[in-house]
Design a protein around this motif. Structure first.
Motif, short mmCIF file in Angstrom:
data_model
loop_
_atom_site.label_atom_id
_atom_site.label_comp_id
_atom_site.label_asym_id
_atom_site.label_seq_id
_atom_site.Cartn_x
_atom_site.Cartn_y
_atom_site.Cartn_z
N ILE A 62 -1.50 -20.50 3.03
CA ILE A 62 -1.79 -19.87 1.74
C ILE A 62 -2.43 -18.51 2.06
O ILE A 62 -3.44 -18.44 2.76
N THR A 63 -1.83 -17.44 1.56
CA THR A 63 -2.31 -16.10 1.88
C THR A 63 -2.47 -15.29 0.60
O THR A 63 -1.63 -15.35 -0.29
N SER A 64 -3.54 -14.53 0.54
CA SER A 64 -3.77 -13.62 -0.57
C SER A 64 -4.05 -12.23 -0.01
O SER A 64 -5.01 -12.05 0.75
N THR A 65 -3.22 -11.26 -0.37
CA THR A 65 -3.39 -9.87 0.05
C THR A 65 -3.68 -9.02 -1.18
O THR A 65 -2.88 -9.00 -2.11
N ASN A 66 -4.81 -8.35 -1.16
CA ASN A 66 -5.27 -7.58 -2.32
C ASN A 66 -5.43 -6.12 -1.92
O ASN A 66 -6.20 -5.79 -1.02
N VAL A 67 -4.68 -5.24 -2.60
CA VAL A 67 -4.61 -3.83 -2.23
C VAL A 67 -5.08 -2.99 -3.40
O VAL A 67 -4.66 -3.21 -4.55
N VAL A 68 -5.94 -1.99 -3.12
CA VAL A 68 -6.43 -1.06 -4.14
C VAL A 68 -6.11 0.36 -3.69
O VAL A 68 -6.48 0.76 -2.58
N LEU A 69 -5.41 1.13 -4.55
CA LEU A 69 -4.99 2.48 -4.22
C LEU A 69 -5.71 3.51 -5.08
O LEU A 69 -5.67 3.43 -6.31
N ASP A 70 -6.35 4.46 -4.42
CA ASP A 70 -7.02 5.55 -5.12
C ASP A 70 -6.02 6.70 -5.35
O ASP A 70 -4.82 6.57 -5.08
N LYS A 71 -6.48 7.83 -5.79
CA LYS A 71 -5.63 8.94 -6.19
C LYS A 71 -4.72 9.40 -5.05
O LYS A 71 -5.16 9.66 -3.94
N ASN A 72 -3.42 9.45 -5.34
CA ASN A 72 -2.39 9.92 -4.40
C ASN A 72 -2.32 9.11 -3.12
O ASN A 72 -1.76 9.56 -2.12
N VAL A 92 4.57 -22.48 2.24
CA VAL A 92 3.98 -21.15 2.36
C VAL A 92 3.83 -20.54 0.97
O VAL A 92 4.75 -20.61 0.15
N ARG A 93 2.68 -19.96 0.73
CA ARG A 93 2.45 -19.24 -0.52
C ARG A 93 1.77 -17.91 -0.18
O ARG A 93 0.76 -17.88 0.52
N HIS A 94 2.35 -16.81 -0.67
CA HIS A 94 1.77 -15.49 -0.43
C HIS A 94 1.56 -14.79 -1.76
O HIS A 94 2.52 -14.52 -2.49
N ASN A 95 0.31 -14.51 -2.08
CA ASN A 95 -0.04 -13.72 -3.26
C ASN A 95 -0.29 -12.28 -2.82
O ASN A 95 -1.15 -12.03 -1.98
N LEU A 96 0.47 -11.36 -3.39
CA LEU A 96 0.29 -9.93 -3.10
C LEU A 96 -0.07 -9.22 -4.39
O LEU A 96 0.73 -9.15 -5.33
N ASN A 97 -1.30 -8.72 -4.46
CA ASN A 97 -1.81 -8.06 -5.67
C ASN A 97 -2.12 -6.60 -5.35
O ASN A 97 -2.94 -6.31 -4.47
N VAL A 98 -1.45 -5.69 -6.06
CA VAL A 98 -1.63 -4.26 -5.82
C VAL A 98 -2.16 -3.60 -7.09
O VAL A 98 -1.53 -3.69 -8.15
N LEU A 99 -3.31 -2.96 -6.98
CA LEU A 99 -3.92 -2.25 -8.11
C LEU A 99 -3.75 -0.76 -7.93
O LEU A 99 -4.28 -0.17 -6.97
N MET A 100 -3.00 -0.14 -8.84
CA MET A 100 -2.84 1.32 -8.84
C MET A 100 -4.01 1.89 -9.63
O MET A 100 -3.94 2.11 -10.84
N LYS A 101 -5.09 2.15 -8.92
CA LYS A 101 -6.36 2.47 -9.55
C LYS A 101 -6.41 3.87 -10.14
O LYS A 101 -7.10 4.10 -11.14
N SER A 102 -5.67 4.82 -9.51
CA SER A 102 -5.77 6.22 -9.93
C SER A 102 -4.40 6.87 -9.97
O SER A 102 -3.43 6.38 -9.36
N GLU A 103 -4.31 7.98 -10.66
CA GLU A 103 -3.05 8.70 -10.79
C GLU A 103 -2.53 9.16 -9.43
O GLU A 103 -3.30 9.47 -8.52
N GLY A 104 -1.21 9.20 -9.32
CA GLY A 104 -0.57 9.65 -8.09
C GLY A 104 -0.40 8.57 -7.05
O GLY A 104 0.25 8.80 -6.02
N ALA A 105 -0.95 7.38 -7.27
CA ALA A 105 -0.80 6.29 -6.30
C ALA A 105 0.64 5.79 -6.29
O ALA A 105 1.33 5.80 -7.32
N SER A 106 1.09 5.34 -5.12
CA SER A 106 2.46 4.84 -5.01
C SER A 106 2.51 3.70 -4.00
O SER A 106 1.73 3.66 -3.04
N CYS A 107 3.45 2.79 -4.21
CA CYS A 107 3.62 1.69 -3.25
C CYS A 107 5.09 1.32 -3.14
O CYS A 107 5.87 1.46 -4.10
N THR A 108 5.47 0.85 -1.96
CA THR A 108 6.79 0.30 -1.70
C THR A 108 6.60 -1.06 -1.06
O THR A 108 5.99 -1.17 0.01
#
Length: 449
Positions: A249-259, A274-290
């Protein structure tokens, strides 16, 4: 069942008390407080084995984990001759932290040749030397109020990884985080904790690799918190090759600031459940994720990916592509949610999950979802399940290519889009070899039809 489940929770509580008197005894008071609070939470929450009305665990039954009296492993006695090549880090890997059965192995790790001010160390060591950074970030982003497994991990915070990349620092070579399970002890549990922070304008690559070359039954409950500062870039590649008797059981937590920019490739090849939790927080403008993911399952494997992208601010972008190849009687779950908060204008977010079924007995449950509370956004999602294109197969066979080789070509073409997201060439070679090896084993052991 309820009585047994409570017994198991009591076992975890008693185990933690013993560790507090021994291995954890020198940890700072604020860390002990974290563990105390988390222990109260997981004991109140209980195992999420009641799936009726519980959407988060509707398709994944974790009652098997609740039935086994997992315990911490003993200190590994034999660590010489450990084959880290199995995890994709050969002797040329410059920066690596190594854990065996959940325990940090300093003599197998290599962190002395890092550029100045970069911190890569065992979490337990960092609790004193980097207490300010840890107090600021540790257990601040992985939510354990309603998550039993995250709370359980926090209750056992000790061994794990702490990585800090200072402002305006470019690290050319990747940092390897290696978790090897030997299987020397049966029914063991480990709770790795990973904390990664990047400074303003920094750039780095982290490779997280875990697995076992044994057939042992064990439980890995991992939590990661990754915090990206303004204008920083992080590439994160994660591959697991666990025993098919193992639970993860996996939890990945990502926080992205500006750009800030975050890209990940997640590859699931092993594990029984298997369980994978992927949480992505786009906290500020200009943030991007792939976010790219590949899961390959056979026999009775069960792999569940839950991905949430939260666009808290506008002018943020996300691209998400997961692919699965299923054989045997395996089952996969993909539940992807994209959230666009009120006022988050000009969001551009795309999500797709595609599954290739090689067996009539395999099952893929896919559930993309959008929660959009703002106009002036561009969002799209898609999901598909299907079998190998018989016309393409016929075309290749009519050109003299054997059936197994033709099927292998088509499957490799299907998964290559995910693997090609790995920009570090040596690790791309490693993962590509793993995928080819897996397909060869499947093709040799059964006839498709």
């Amino acid at each position: 069942m309820t009585t047994f489940r409570k017994t198991q929770e009591s076992n975890y509580i008693e185990t933690r008390k013993i560790l507090e008197k021994n291995e954890y005894s020198k940890d700072p008071g604020w860390v002990r407080t974290l563990r105390d609070d988390a222990t109260d939470k997981f004991s109140k929450l209980g195992f999420p084995i009641e799936r009726r009305g519980n959407e988060a665990w509707k398709y994944t039954n974790v009652s098997r984990i609740s039935k086994v009296p997992f315990r911490p492993s003993s200190t590994p006695l034999l660590t010489e001759g450990v084959n880290l090549d199995y995890l994709g880090a050969d002797e040329n890997a410059k920066h690596k932290l190594v854990f065996i059965d959940g325990r940090y192995m300093e003599h197998l790790s290599s962190v002395k040749n890092l550029p100045e001010n970069i911190q890569v160390t065992n979490l337990g060591n960092a609790m004193e030397s980097s207490s300010t950074l840890l107090k600021q970030h540790l257990a601040k982003y992985a939510q354990d109020e309603n998550d039993f497994f995250t709370a359980l991990n926090t209750a056992f915070i000790h061994d794990g990884c702490f990585v800090h990349i200072p402002d305006h620092t470019y690290l050319e070579d990747p940092i390897f985080l290696l978790f090897l399970n030997t299987g020397h002890d049966s029914d063991t549990a480990s709770h790795p904790r990973i904390l990664v922070t990047t400074g303003i304008g920094s750039e780095a690559t982290i490779i997280e690799s875990s697995g076992s070359d044994s057939n042992a039954r064990y439980f890995v409950n991992s939590v990661s918190e990754i915090i990206l500062s303004e204008n920083s870039t992080l590439k994160h590649y994660r591959v697991q090759q666990h025993s098919e008797e193992a639970y993860e059981i996996t939890s990945t937590n990502v926080v992205l600031d500006k750009n800030a920019s975050f890209s990940s490739v997640n590859v699931d090849l092993g594990g029984g459940l298997v369980r994978h939790n992927l949480n992505v927080l786009m906290k500020s403008e200009g943030a991007s994720c792939t976010l790219n993911g590949l899961y390959m399952t056979t026999r009775s494997q069960h792999v569940d990916n839950q991905v949430i992208i939260d666009h808290a601010k506008g002018y943020t972008t996300a691209n998400e592509l997961y692919k699965g190849v299923l054989d045997g009687k395996s089952r996969t779950v993909f539940h992807g949610s994209i959230i666009v908060r009120e006022g988050a204008r000009k969001v551009d977010s795309n999500q797709s999950d595609k599954n290739l079924l090689l067996s009539n007995d395999a099952e893929a449950d896919t559930k993309p979802a959008f929660w959009i509370y703002c106009d002036d956004v561009k969002c799209a999602h898609g999901a598909s399940c299907g079998q190998i294109d018989e016309d393409a197969l016929f075309y290749m066979r009519s050109r003299g290519i054997g059936e197994h080789e033709a099927r292998s070509f088509l499957i490799r073409g299907f998964v290559s889009e995910i693997i090609d997201g790995i920009e570090h060439k040596p690790y791309w070679n490693f993962v590509n070899h793993l995928v080819e090896k897996t397909l060869d084993e499947w093709l040799e052991n059964r006839s498709f039809g």
